[in-house]
Design an enzyme around this catalytic site. Structure first.
Site, PDB file in Angstrom:
ATOM      1  N   ASP A  61      -9.563  -5.794   5.966  1.00 53.05           N
ATOM      2  CA  ASP A  61      -9.330  -4.807   4.906  1.00 53.05           C
ATOM      3  C   ASP A  61     -10.569  -3.923   4.766  1.00 53.05           C
ATOM      4  O   ASP A  61     -11.682  -4.429   4.616  1.00 53.05           O
ATOM      5  CB  ASP A  61      -9.059  -5.571   3.592  1.00 53.05           C
ATOM      6  CG  ASP A  61      -8.678  -4.640   2.458  1.00 53.05           C
ATOM      7  OD1 ASP A  61      -8.053  -3.604   2.724  1.00 53.05           O
ATOM      8  OD2 ASP A  61      -9.027  -4.943   1.303  1.00 53.05           O
ATOM      9  N   MET A  62     -10.380  -2.633   4.826  1.00 51.99           N
ATOM     10  CA  MET A  62     -11.520  -1.730   4.701  1.00 51.99           C
ATOM     11  C   MET A  62     -12.086  -1.794   3.281  1.00 51.99           C
ATOM     12  O   MET A  62     -11.345  -2.020   2.326  1.00 51.99           O
ATOM     13  CB  MET A  62     -11.094  -0.281   5.000  1.00 51.99           C
ATOM     14  CG  MET A  62     -10.389  -0.085   6.340  1.00 51.99           C
ATOM     15  SD  MET A  62     -11.313  -0.763   7.721  1.00 51.99           S
ATOM     16  CE  MET A  62     -12.742   0.312   7.714  1.00 51.99           C
ATOM     17  N   TYR A  77     -11.103   5.047   0.826  1.00 56.27           N
ATOM     18  CA  TYR A  77     -11.143   6.511   0.706  1.00 56.27           C
ATOM     19  C   TYR A  77     -12.571   6.990   0.413  1.00 56.27           C
ATOM     20  O   TYR A  77     -12.989   8.061   0.840  1.00 56.27           O
ATOM     21  CB  TYR A  77     -10.199   7.001  -0.405  1.00 56.27           C
ATOM     22  CG  TYR A  77      -8.716   6.915  -0.082  1.00 56.27           C
ATOM     23  CD1 TYR A  77      -8.238   6.198   1.004  1.00 56.27           C
ATOM     24  CD2 TYR A  77      -7.776   7.567  -0.897  1.00 56.27           C
ATOM     25  CE1 TYR A  77      -6.875   6.116   1.270  1.00 56.27           C
ATOM     26  CE2 TYR A  77      -6.408   7.493  -0.627  1.00 56.27           C
ATOM     27  CZ  TYR A  77      -5.967   6.762   0.448  1.00 56.27           C
ATOM     28  OH  TYR A  77      -4.618   6.687   0.700  1.00 56.27           O
ATOM     29  N   ARG A 124     -18.997   0.380  -8.951  1.00 59.21           N
ATOM     30  CA  ARG A 124     -18.409  -0.805  -9.592  1.00 59.21           C
ATOM     31  C   ARG A 124     -19.462  -1.560 -10.391  1.00 59.21           C
ATOM     32  O   ARG A 124     -19.161  -2.183 -11.396  1.00 59.21           O
ATOM     33  CB  ARG A 124     -17.765  -1.720  -8.544  1.00 59.21           C
ATOM     34  CG  ARG A 124     -16.538  -1.085  -7.890  1.00 59.21           C
ATOM     35  CD  ARG A 124     -15.852  -2.011  -6.895  1.00 59.21           C
ATOM     36  NE  ARG A 124     -15.045  -1.238  -5.951  1.00 59.21           N
ATOM     37  CZ  ARG A 124     -14.126  -1.738  -5.150  1.00 59.21           C
ATOM     38  NH1 ARG A 124     -13.884  -3.025  -5.137  1.00 59.21           N
ATOM     39  NH2 ARG A 124     -13.460  -0.949  -4.333  1.00 59.21           N
ATOM     40  N   ASP A 143      -5.143   0.981   5.132  1.00 59.00           N
ATOM     41  CA  ASP A 143      -6.497   0.468   5.395  1.00 59.00           C
ATOM     42  C   ASP A 143      -6.557  -1.033   5.645  1.00 59.00           C
ATOM     43  O   ASP A 143      -7.591  -1.650   5.443  1.00 59.00           O
ATOM     44  CB  ASP A 143      -7.438   0.838   4.241  1.00 59.00           C
ATOM     45  CG  ASP A 143      -7.313  -0.099   3.053  1.00 59.00           C
ATOM     46  OD1 ASP A 143      -6.213  -0.630   2.831  1.00 59.00           O
ATOM     47  OD2 ASP A 143      -8.330  -0.322   2.375  1.00 59.00           O
ATOM     48  N   GLU A 144      -5.472  -1.635   6.056  1.00 59.49           N
ATOM     49  CA  GLU A 144      -5.542  -3.077   6.317  1.00 59.49           C
ATOM     50  C   GLU A 144      -4.657  -3.456   7.507  1.00 59.49           C
ATOM     51  O   GLU A 144      -3.603  -2.862   7.712  1.00 59.49           O
ATOM     52  CB  GLU A 144      -5.147  -3.892   5.085  1.00 59.49           C
ATOM     53  CG  GLU A 144      -3.748  -3.618   4.637  1.00 59.49           C
ATOM     54  CD  GLU A 144      -3.302  -4.408   3.414  1.00 59.49           C
ATOM     55  OE1 GLU A 144      -3.800  -5.515   3.183  1.00 59.49           O
ATOM     56  OE2 GLU A 144      -2.409  -3.900   2.717  1.00 59.49           O
TER      57      GLU A 144
HETATM   58  N1  DCP Z   1      -5.382   3.933  -3.273  1.00 59.70           N
HETATM   59  C1  DCP Z   1      -4.708   4.973  -3.896  1.00 59.70           C
HETATM   60  N2  DCP Z   1      -4.177   4.813  -5.135  1.00 59.70           N
HETATM   61  C2  DCP Z   1      -4.305   3.641  -5.757  1.00 59.70           C
HETATM   62  C3  DCP Z   1      -4.951   2.561  -5.130  1.00 59.70           C
HETATM   63  C4  DCP Z   1      -5.495   2.737  -3.867  1.00 59.70           C
HETATM   64  O1  DCP Z   1      -4.587   6.054  -3.317  1.00 59.70           O
HETATM   65  N3  DCP Z   1      -3.798   3.521  -6.966  1.00 59.70           N
HETATM   66  C5  DCP Z   1      -5.979   4.171  -1.937  1.00 59.70           C
HETATM   67  C6  DCP Z   1      -7.457   4.367  -2.066  1.00 59.70           C
HETATM   68  C7  DCP Z   1      -8.059   3.141  -1.509  1.00 59.70           C
HETATM   69  C8  DCP Z   1      -7.027   2.717  -0.487  1.00 59.70           C
HETATM   70  O2  DCP Z   1      -5.782   3.074  -1.055  1.00 59.70           O
HETATM   71  O3  DCP Z   1      -9.327   3.403  -0.932  1.00 59.70           O
HETATM   72  C9  DCP Z   1      -7.044   1.244  -0.173  1.00 59.70           C
HETATM   73  O4  DCP Z   1      -6.809   0.510  -1.363  1.00 59.70           O
HETATM   74  P1  DCP Z   1      -7.451  -0.906  -1.587  1.00 59.70           P
HETATM   75  O5  DCP Z   1      -6.704  -1.591  -2.645  1.00 59.70           O
HETATM   76  O6  DCP Z   1      -7.633  -1.602  -0.284  1.00 59.70           O
HETATM   77  O7  DCP Z   1      -8.871  -0.614  -2.242  1.00 59.70           O
HETATM   78  P2  DCP Z   1     -10.187  -0.037  -1.626  1.00 59.70           P
HETATM   79  O8  DCP Z   1     -10.176  -0.050  -0.132  1.00 59.70           O
HETATM   80  O9  DCP Z   1     -10.486   1.270  -2.263  1.00 59.70           O
HETATM   81  O10 DCP Z   1     -11.268  -1.068  -2.185  1.00 59.70           O
HETATM   82  P3  DCP Z   1     -11.515  -2.582  -1.788  1.00 59.70           P
HETATM   83  O11 DCP Z   1     -12.835  -2.608  -1.118  1.00 59.70           O
HETATM   84  O12 DCP Z   1     -11.541  -3.296  -3.092  1.00 59.70           O
HETATM   85  O13 DCP Z   1     -10.387  -3.029  -0.888  1.00 59.70           O
END
Ligand code: DCP
Length: 624
Positions: free
Chosen positions: A18-19, A23, A60, A120-121
């Site tokens: 998982d990235m 974004y 965060r 992203d996963e």
């Molecule tokens: N995303 C979005 N709208 C949301 C939630 C997420 O567009 N309500 C997009 C932005 C995130 C991407 O999806 O970067 C991936 O979501 P993740 O839940 O994997 O969260 P992140 O990658 O941002 O953070 P983490 O490091 O906690 O996985």
């Protein structure tokens, strides 16, 4: 409802990658000056600075959360860098994120079967790679050993004081069981892959390594960012004992609530108190078995070789006063959506030699003077004809047909609050393999298919279009892709039947190897090894899975602002802020969560359908 799969786990090595704050990382790569600064990506919207959709780990630390709006984030973290999601054609343009995700997939998919699960996963099946690493030399003799692997968090290891030494011993200990050695090899491979991703894309990612997808997914988020976590079989019981049911991706909704309210089950481990029969009695055959397995960390879900989307889609919401009220306004937006869709399917054809066969329109609408029960705007599909003008023409016909049906004999005034167009049933052109092409990075010349069909059909409730499983990749919206694979399979029963035969054979072979390690671990607790579905029910199983899909775009016309009570504390978005094209590409559980708010009522069919698929029978050596 979840479906139990036969247990294939035993010696498998599965990773979930998982990235980290994906974004944000993409934006930071575009603007390196943002690196290391508290940063968040904001969905375009001028209300209170827009909704945060990705938050960097630096931000965060100040308490910035994805549930906040830009203005609130600035109060909590003065100096936070807010970057807007790019906008094109008046809507969020996710192409940059999609292609960044594809860059990562092309690296991760080099070591084993790869399933792109969201933007992203990915899941990786590293079993073969791990087995061959182990067969080449004992672990301790490995040269060029990547020290990053030794930074893995190994669940269940004790000794805070000398953790590093314990991890080293876990990797190299001569008395380690075979399954743990396999996981150790998996961890080495994942560490190498993560390093390669960092070097080639500048992105960090986190990973979970376990014997099945469910456990790997649970582990990948346990230590972030840029870390990896291993789940040995011996740690499964403790892991699940303290895991709140709502944290399991399939238990976030009504099923999880029922477990809590009706059975007093608060953690996944609490489920161990219930016999399989009891769970089946309460939740039906399949869900009962699935719950029984889940309590023991058993999951037979396979990593599907899938790096390309199963469908493409794009949508736009028109909340509140922005609702569309004339056919001219709808047509203008449909034209823009169709332009984007056309570009994306053309790109898919050019790059992957894949042809989309079905065009579908989803809309949400309401009647201004409708006091009765809200009726959904029907989704409509027709065969897809390539060429932007044809797609636009067909989209208008689909809308007109849907609107006539929606209004019935009354000529009410209406408003449209959401439009979305999808291209699905994407098939390889004969003699091609899109996955191989993706991996080899080849591209092919364009060749337009100009199928001319006229018939417009209702989009069946079971349609994969808009499924919450739609996700994925690549050029467009990839997210919608997955669900489609399933509908295509249903349309081609013979090949599916072959797949299931292979599956049965595989499972028999697996069974011959003996019980999986997790099963052995739980053997003291009412162990019953699950087996293969019997042949006569296989196709029913397919039907069920297909019906379980949910519409991607909720078509209820009663959408309004969602009250705080309806929202999970971690999410505080306005339903109308959620652009379907954004939502479709999110990790599955996020889609589910958000759709859970948006949705006002849900499929009645599921329970009925859930009773006759994938029957398991007990093996000789179990008690179940
Ligand atoms: N995303 C979005 N709208 C949301 C939630 C997420 O567009 N309500 C997009 C932005 C995130 C991407 O999806 O970067 C991936 O979501 P993740 O839940 O994997 O969260 P992140 O990658 O941002 O953070 P983490 O490091 O906690 O996985």
């Amino acid at each position: 409802m979840p479906i139990p799969r036969p247990d294939l786990q035993g010696d498998r090595v599965i990773a979930h990658v998982d990235m980290d704050c994906f974004y944000v990382q993409v934006e930071q790569r575009k603007q390196p000056k943002l690196r290391g600064l508290p940063t968040a990506v904001v969905q375009y919207n001028d209300w209170k600075g827009g909704a945060l959709i990705a938050v960097s780990y630096e931000a965060r630390k100040f308490g910035v959360k994805r549930s906040m709006r830009g203005a609130e984030a600035e109060m909590v973290c003065p100096g936070i860098q807010l970057v807007q999601v790019p906008v094109a054609r008046g809507k969020a343009d996710l192409n940059g994120y999609r292609s960044a995700g594809s860059e990562v997939v092309s690296i991760l998919s080099t070591k084993g079967r790869c399933e792109r699960a969201s933007i992203d996963e990915v899941y990786l099946d590293l079993t073969d790679a791990a087995e061959s690493m182990l067969s080449e030399a004992p672990l301790e003799e490995l040269e060029n050993f990547d020290e990053e692997a030794l930074k893995s968090h190994v669940l269940g290891l004790r000794g805070d004081e000398d953790l590093e030494k314990n991890v080293r011993e876990w990797f190299f200990g001569s008395d380690a069981i075979y399954q743990d050695k396999l996981l150790a090899c998996g961890a080495i491979i994942v560490a190498q892959l993560r390093d390669k991703v960092l070097k080639e894309t500048e992105f960090t990612c986190s990973a979970g390594i376990a014997h099945n997808k469910m456990l790997a997914k649970l582990a990948s988020g346990m230590h972030k960012p840029a870390q990896q976590t291993i789940v040995p079989s011996s740690a499964v019981r403790d892991l699940l004992a303290s895991l709140p049911v709502k944290k399991m991706k399939q238990l976030g909704g009504k099923l999880g609530s029922s477990l809590q309210d009706d059975l007093g089950v608060n953690t996944v481990g609490d489920l161990l108190k219930f016999s399989e029969e009891k769970l089946q009695e309460r939740y039906g055959f399949n869900t009962g078995t699935w719950l029984w397995n889940t309590a023991r960390g058993i999951s037979g879900d396979e990593v599907k070789g899938r790096v390309l989307p199963q469908s493409h889609g794009c949508g736009k919401t028109f909340p509140g006063p922005k609702a569309l009220k004339t056919t001219a306004a709808v047509e203008s937006w449909l034209n823009q959506l169709c332009e984007e869709l056309s570009e994306r399917i053309q790109l898919d054809l050019d790059q992957n030699k894949r042809v989309a066969h079905t065009l579908t329109l989803h809309a949400r609408a309401f009647k201004t003077d409708d006091m009765g029960p809200h009726k959904k705007f029907p989704s409509k599909s027709c065969p897809l004809r390539y060429g932007v003008n044809k797609i636009q023409e067909d989209a208008k016909k689909l809308f007109d047909t849907g609107l006539r049906e929606y209004l019935g004999s009354h000529n009410n005034a209406w408003r449209v609050t959401s439009l979305s167009m999808s291209a699905s049933k994407i098939l390889d052109t004969p003699g091609t393999s899109s996955i191989m092409r993706f991996l080899q990075g080849k591209s092919f010349p364009s060749a337009i298919s100009d199928a001319s069909y006229d018939d417009i059909q209702d989009d069946a409730p079971s349609s994969s279009i808009g499924s919450k499983e739609n996700m994925l990749p690549e050029s467009d919206e990839d997210q919608q892709a997955f669900a489609h694979e399933k509908s295509v399979e249903v349309d081609h029963v013979p090949s599916q039947a072959r797949k299931i035969d292979d599956f049965c054979t595989q499972n028999r072979e697996h069974k011959d190897k003996g019980k999986g390690s997790i099963l052995r671990f739980f053997s003291g607790i009412n162990s019953s090894t699950k087996q293969v579905p019997n042949g006569s029910e296989k196709h029913e199983g397919l039907d069920l899975r297909d019906h379980q899909k949910e519409p991607l775009v909720d078509e209820h016309s009663s959408l309004g602002r969602i009250s705080n009570q309806q929202m999970d504390s971690s999410w505080n978005l306005n339903a109308e802020d959620v652009d379907p094209s954004v939502l479709d590409e999110l990790p599955l559980e996020i889609q589910r969560e958000v759709r859970g708010w948006i949705r006002s009522s849900k499929r009645a069919k599921t329970t009925k359908l859930g009773s006759n698929i994938f029957h398991y029978f007990s093996t000789d050596d179990n008690s179940g």
